[in-house]
Design an enzyme around this catalytic site. Structure first.
Site, PDB file in Angstrom:
ATOM      1  N   GLY C 109      -9.317  -1.913 -11.274  1.00 43.33           N
ATOM      2  CA  GLY C 109      -8.116  -1.527 -11.093  1.00 43.33           C
ATOM      3  C   GLY C 109      -7.468  -0.304 -11.941  1.00 43.33           C
ATOM      4  O   GLY C 109      -6.352   0.209 -11.640  1.00 43.33           O
ATOM      5  N   CYS C 110      -8.620   0.480 -12.220  1.00 42.63           N
ATOM      6  CA  CYS C 110      -8.144   1.961 -13.100  1.00 42.63           C
ATOM      7  C   CYS C 110      -8.400   2.808 -11.974  1.00 42.63           C
ATOM      8  O   CYS C 110      -9.720   2.955 -11.659  1.00 42.63           O
ATOM      9  CB  CYS C 110      -8.991   1.963 -14.426  1.00 42.63           C
ATOM     10  N   ILE C 111      -7.620   3.795 -11.326  1.00 43.89           N
ATOM     11  CA  ILE C 111      -8.039   4.609 -10.397  1.00 43.89           C
ATOM     12  C   ILE C 111      -7.998   6.140 -10.998  1.00 43.89           C
ATOM     13  O   ILE C 111      -7.319   6.535 -11.891  1.00 43.89           O
ATOM     14  CB  ILE C 111      -6.949   4.749  -9.615  1.00 43.89           C
TER      15      ILE C 111
END
Lengths: 135, 99, 111
Positions: C109-111
């Protein structure tokens, strides 16, 4: 905080034969960042996802079952499990991983996340959601 | 001959169909999600037991371990490793895969 | 595949510089990864790195920032469990940068 919606993730597949279980878990983790009211339901073969003692060394796949234990940190504190699905598979709640969360409003007391539900309760649970995500 | 089943018996009828169509003396090997058919006390356990005298039922150990059910299977099911899988494939002239 | 060199050892990294095989990680590798991020490692930095590795070992994921902040506060004390403290240590994002130095994959979920 803006109004939060009720999300239910419905997990119906066994963990390693298909990619559904892992995909669902990743979406839950991503979705948890948006601080919605997230709940998980394990029904049919989905109950196999949280069976304890999984060891995937022999099949050379990642064992993602320990990650379910982190969901309490992500404020996912309600994991509904179908009673009938367990029975049909010869399982009881003792065959599942002990999933818990720490209640911030109760001096971080450790509490059970798993809630056993029957068919009627599952029907009602689905009806009361804003969003249902199926895996 | 050798029959393999790789689908969960609670999701597909592959195992039940296999049990109904396997001739006496055949070997039935449960692999991947098929190993859930080996669970003791499940809704399909009686059907599996009913063919045990006639056919030999095997389950792949690494698939049982991965799913955390190695200690929850019925008596009478023989657990094999990958080498045992290969042996079964060699010993039998034909293989029917119940997908 | 890109590589990094630590004391003569060639280690595989992805296109963003994250270590591919986390079992190859040790403190030396951490130092080298920190250099590539322009982070000067101190005792306080290592405290967070050790925490992340323990978390990964137990749960098989790198925690999201919100989860990391709360868990650090619980384990290492309230004065450390806030994003200001963690961003001072890892200016480009505690989850992203600290995970990289810890040899973990980028958080989900970390872009």
């Amino acid at each position: 905080m803006s109004e939060s919606k009720k999300f239910l993730y419905v997990n119906r597949k066994a963990p390693y034969g298909t990619v559904y279980a892992l995909e669902s878990l990743e979406v839950v983790l991503i979705g948890a960042a948006f601080e919605q009211d997230v709940q998980l339901l394990f029904v049919d073969d989905g109950v196999f996802q949280i069976v304890k003692g999984q060891d995937t060394k022999g099949i050379e796949m990642k064992n993602f079952s320990p990650t379910y234990s982190a969901l309490g940190d992500y404020e996912v504190t309600k994991m509904y499990v179908s009673k009938e699905s367990l029975e049909e598979r010869g399982l009881t709640v003792d065959d599942l991983m002990p999933l818990t969360y720490e209640d911030e409003d109760d001096d971080w007391a450790e509490k059970d996340s798993i809630i056993l539900v029957n068919k009627d309760e599952i029907a009602a649970l689905m009806e009361e959601q804003d969003v249902v995500l199926s895996f | 001959m050798l029959h393999t089943v790789n689908k969960s018996p609670f999701e597909k009828n592959s195992l039940v169909s296999c049990l109904e169509h396997a001739a006496d003396g055949s070997a039935i090997l449960l692999i991947e999600d098929g190993v859930y058919g080996a669970l003791n006390g499940s809704a399909v356990a009686d059907k599996v037991k009913s063919v045990m005298g006639k056919s030999t039922i095997y389950a792949l150990g690494p698939d049982l371990d991965a799913r955390g059910i190695a200690d929850k299977i019925m008596d009478g099911i023989k657990v094999v490793d990958y080498a045992g899988f290969v042996d079964l494939a060699c010993e039998n002239d034909k293989v029917q895969a119940w997908l | 595949m890109a590589t990094m060199t630590v004391n003569g050892r060639e280690l595989e990294v992805d296109e963003e510089g994250y270590l591919i095989d986390l079992s190859q990680w040790d403190k030396e590798v951490g130092e080298e990864l920190a250099k590539s991020e322009n982070v000067e490692m101190t005792e306080s930095h290592w405290e967070v790195i050790d925490f992340l590795r323990e978390y990964y070992d137990e749960y098989q994921i790198a925690p999201a920032v919100r989860v990391l902040t709360k868990a650090i506060g619980k384990k290492l004390g309230k004065e450390k469990g806030n994003s200001k403290y963690l961003y001072e240590l890892f200016p480009y994002g505690p989850a992203k940068q600290a995970c990289k130095i810890a040899g973990l994959p980028k958080p989900t979920g970390c872009i």
